[in-house]
Design a protein around this motif. Structure first.
Motif, PDB file in Angstrom:
ATOM      1  N   GLN A 150     -32.007   5.318 -16.070  1.00 27.25           N
ATOM      2  CA  GLN A 150     -30.942   4.592 -16.764  1.00 27.25           C
ATOM      3  C   GLN A 150     -31.333   4.413 -18.234  1.00 27.25           C
ATOM      4  OE1 GLN A 150     -30.474   0.421 -15.727  1.00 27.25           O
ATOM      5  NE2 GLN A 150     -28.276   0.503 -16.146  1.00 27.25           N
ATOM      6  N   PRO A 151     -30.510   4.881 -19.185  1.00 27.13           N
ATOM      7  CA  PRO A 151     -30.842   4.710 -20.611  1.00 27.13           C
ATOM      8  C   PRO A 151     -31.060   3.247 -20.946  1.00 27.13           C
ATOM      9  CG  PRO A 151     -29.021   6.244 -20.356  1.00 27.13           C
ATOM     10  CD  PRO A 151     -29.249   5.627 -19.000  1.00 27.13           C
ATOM     11  N   ALA A 152     -32.153   2.948 -21.654  1.00 32.22           N
ATOM     12  CA  ALA A 152     -32.494   1.558 -21.960  1.00 32.22           C
ATOM     13  C   ALA A 152     -32.707   1.309 -23.446  1.00 32.22           C
ATOM     14  CB  ALA A 152     -33.756   1.145 -21.190  1.00 32.22           C
TER      15      ALA A 152
ATOM     16  N   ALA B 182     -22.641  -5.238 -27.440  1.00 30.59           N
ATOM     17  CA  ALA B 182     -23.721  -5.960 -28.119  1.00 30.59           C
ATOM     18  C   ALA B 182     -25.072  -5.577 -27.514  1.00 30.59           C
ATOM     19  CB  ALA B 182     -23.505  -7.467 -28.006  1.00 30.59           C
ATOM     20  N   VAL B 183     -26.035  -5.281 -28.374  1.00 26.68           N
ATOM     21  CA  VAL B 183     -27.391  -4.954 -27.948  1.00 26.68           C
ATOM     22  C   VAL B 183     -28.372  -5.703 -28.855  1.00 26.68           C
ATOM     23  CG1 VAL B 183     -26.730  -2.659 -27.123  1.00 26.68           C
ATOM     24  CG2 VAL B 183     -27.570  -2.933 -29.472  1.00 26.68           C
ATOM     25  N   PHE B 184     -29.653  -5.601 -28.520  1.00 29.22           N
ATOM     26  CA  PHE B 184     -30.692  -6.076 -29.425  1.00 29.22           C
ATOM     27  C   PHE B 184     -31.030  -4.937 -30.386  1.00 29.22           C
ATOM     28  CE2 PHE B 184     -31.769  -8.499 -25.498  1.00 29.22           C
ATOM     29  CZ  PHE B 184     -31.611  -9.780 -26.005  1.00 29.22           C
ATOM     30  N   ARG B 185     -31.206  -5.285 -31.645  1.00 35.47           N
ATOM     31  CA  ARG B 185     -31.707  -4.304 -32.608  1.00 35.47           C
ATOM     32  C   ARG B 185     -33.073  -4.772 -33.093  1.00 35.47           C
ATOM     33  NH1 ARG B 185     -29.494  -2.855 -38.709  1.00 35.47           N
ATOM     34  NH2 ARG B 185     -30.659  -0.900 -38.959  1.00 35.47           N
TER      35      ARG B 185
ATOM     36  N   LEU C 216     -32.535   0.355 -30.679  1.00 31.85           N
ATOM     37  CA  LEU C 216     -31.383  -0.298 -30.062  1.00 31.85           C
ATOM     38  C   LEU C 216     -31.696  -0.485 -28.583  1.00 31.85           C
ATOM     39  CD1 LEU C 216     -28.452   1.610 -31.791  1.00 31.85           C
ATOM     40  CD2 LEU C 216     -29.582  -0.520 -32.477  1.00 31.85           C
ATOM     41  N   ILE C 217     -31.708  -1.748 -28.144  1.00 29.05           N
ATOM     42  CA  ILE C 217     -32.225  -2.103 -26.827  1.00 29.05           C
ATOM     43  C   ILE C 217     -31.125  -2.775 -26.012  1.00 29.05           C
ATOM     44  CG2 ILE C 217     -34.000  -3.450 -25.630  1.00 29.05           C
ATOM     45  CD1 ILE C 217     -35.521  -3.448 -28.373  1.00 29.05           C
ATOM     46  N   ARG C 218     -30.853  -2.234 -24.850  1.00 27.86           N
ATOM     47  CA  ARG C 218     -29.785  -2.782 -24.020  1.00 27.86           C
ATOM     48  C   ARG C 218     -30.128  -4.189 -23.527  1.00 27.86           C
ATOM     49  NH1 ARG C 218     -27.223   1.604 -19.927  1.00 27.86           N
ATOM     50  NH2 ARG C 218     -26.754  -0.398 -18.910  1.00 27.86           N
ATOM     51  N   GLY C 219     -29.211  -5.128 -23.823  1.00 27.33           N
ATOM     52  CA  GLY C 219     -29.428  -6.517 -23.448  1.00 27.33           C
ATOM     53  C   GLY C 219     -29.228  -6.800 -21.979  1.00 27.33           C
ATOM     54  N   ASP C 220     -28.584  -5.868 -21.255  1.00 30.69           N
ATOM     55  CA  ASP C 220     -28.422  -6.065 -19.812  1.00 30.69           C
ATOM     56  C   ASP C 220     -29.654  -5.609 -19.046  1.00 30.69           C
ATOM     57  OD1 ASP C 220     -27.907  -3.413 -20.547  1.00 30.69           O
ATOM     58  OD2 ASP C 220     -26.568  -3.065 -18.856  1.00 30.69           O
TER      59      ASP C 220
END
Length: 242
Positions: free
Chosen positions: A131-133, A197-200, A219-223
């Motif tokens: 899963q891309p993260a 929305a993601v973490f940068r 770019l980091i997935r917040g989920d």
């Protein structure tokens, strides 16, 4: 609520409260005693957690918790692959682009001698259980990276590669974290919708001499990720209050 569902929720809450780290869960016998339930009921509860992807059974080792989110400690330099395995995940890293180009004046000033011959832009997609993260875009001095091939950085830590193959040791990392809304171009590799929305994370890594080794934009997935900060109260100023 059916008894096994209640036990499953109780187990999930207890495991999550332990800090989100992967770890072994008690045996069926211990769980039977803890909840005063039959082995059939406990197995049904564990089956529910397994179907939700929250636990996994490892042959000859037992049953282990797989947290919904990976807890990443701000300030830690643990590499992506090690961090993922600690959370019970299977990490992979795919190189999307590895391109050399001249350094812009401000980049030449930042990287110094490492950028005299130019910079290398390295774009990688980092996945957990396929899963891309994280979409990671790094800039490294051409003199630092040398004749590196894309295959050298597949499923590998950049910092470990630099240390072992280039003799460059990263010792400090400055990191800035902010919310970010992804563009359509950024959303594609991450398999999420545009404007999500993601973490940068913007990071500057330096070597033992304080010279810049890498500048990255992540770019980091917040989920998938949660960020934590560890503070030692004993080291706080005596007049500080909570």
């Amino acid at each position: 609520m059916i008894r096994y569902q209640d036990i499953a929720r109780s187990l999930e809450r207890g495991l999550a409260a332990a800090g989100g780290a992967s770890g072994a869960i008690p045996s069926e016998h211990e769980l039977c005693e803890r909840y005063g339930a039959s082995r059939t009921t406990i197995r049904a509860a564990l089956k529910q957690l397994q179907d939700q992807g929250l636990i996994e059974r490892r042959q000859g080792q037992g049953t282990f918790y797989r947290p919904r989110h990976i807890a990443k400690n701000l300030g830690s330099i643990v590499d992506f692959h090690t961090e993922a395995r600690m959370a019970g995940r299977v990490p992979t890293t795919r190189v999307i682009a590895l391109v050399a180009r001249p350094a812009a004046p401000e980049e030449a000033a930042l990287f110094g001698q490492a950028a005299t011959a130019g910079l290398v832009e390295l774009t990688r997609l980092r996945c957990l259980d396929d899963q891309p993260a994280v979409l990671q875009r790094s800039r490294v001095g051409l003199a630092t990276l040398g004749e590196t091939r894309a295959a050298d950085l597949e499923n590998a830590s950049l910092y470990r590669y630099l240390a072992e193959c280039r003799g460059v040791q990263v010792v400090t990392v400055e990191e800035t974290l902010e919310p970010w809304s992804v563009s359509a171009e950024e959303a594609g590799p991450l398999a999420i919708a545009p404007c999500t929305a993601v973490f940068r994370s913007q990071r500057v890594a330096r070597d033992t001499d304080g010279a810049v080794v890498e500048v990255s934009d992540n770019l980091i997935r917040g989920d998938i990720y949660r960020f934590t900060i560890h503070r030692d109260v004993a080291d706080a100023a005596s007049g500080a209050t909570a």
